[in-house]
Write an enzyme that holds these catalytic residues in place. Structure first.
Site: not given
Length: 222
Positions: A24, A47, A50
């Protein structure tokens, strides 16, 4: 079916959590254009991407140039984390906090409903008023309520203690985009408080927690 019996595998998917994590973040690094952000915010941006599931969100990430340093330094010194929702507080990864920092959400305080009624505002905004004695030098993360961010700015304009940094990522259609612009442009007494936002309607507790986790442990994704 016995709930503890593994069913037949019918789909082709990755089941190794560490491999999912590795792939990922590898894909994000390959696909996202982080060139418009300082290197100190790359971990936070990754982040946020994500959490959002969208590499294009980098276009909406904006920040004060000192926010990464200000937030991490404050957390190293033991500053508390103040959040506008219990969901965001739950999303903070405690092992990434460098000083076993306290994570505080005042939303369930018994004083909140009466304050919200008296002030004709939301409970999230009323809860922010209860931060006053913990606000000085704290790291603030707002991921749910635009009213909480607006109320915080009003407190700061009125002379409330200044936090070290503000992660402002409330989500929604009413007031969300406007509250982030207000944070970015706030002419506060004593100058700006370092800030990090995702402009527009997008945001949310997951994105705010993701950003905070990266600011707490910036080397984790280096």
């Amino acid at each position: 079916m016995d709930s503890l019996r593994q069913p037949a595998r019918r789909y082709d998917y990755v089941t190794d959590g560490l491999e999912i994590y590795r792939r990922s973040f590898g894909m994000i690094r390959e696909e996202a254009d982080l060139s418009g952000l300082p290197s100190s915010l790359h971990a936070a941006a990754v982040r946020i991407i994500h959490a959002a599931g969208d590499v294009e969100i980098t276009r909406d990430i904006a920040a004060h140039p000192e926010v990464a340093t200000a937030a991490h330094t404050a957390l190293l010194s033991g500053a508390p984390v103040l959040t506008d929702s219990n969901m965001l507080a739950s999303g903070v990864t405690r092992r990434r906090l460098p000083a076993d920092n306290e994570v505080i959400c005042a939303l369930r305080d018994e004083r909140v409903p009466s304050l919200a009624t008296a002030w004709d505002t939301t409970r999230a905004a009323a809860a922010v008023s209860l931060w006053a004695d913990r606000l000085d030098g704290a790291v603030v993360a707002i991921g749910n309520a635009p009213t909480a961010l607006f109320h915080l700015l009003e407190m700061l304009h009125a002379g409330a203690p200044r936090p070290a940094a503000i992660v402002g990522m409330p989500v929604g259609f009413i007031g969300s985009a406007e509250s982030k612009v207000a944070l970015a442009k706030a002419d506060l007494p004593g100058g700006p408080v370092p800030w990090l936002v995702v402009h527009g309607r997008r945001g949310g507790s997951a994105m705010a927690a993701a950003a905070l986790n990266a600011l707490a442990d910036p080397d984790e994704l280096a």
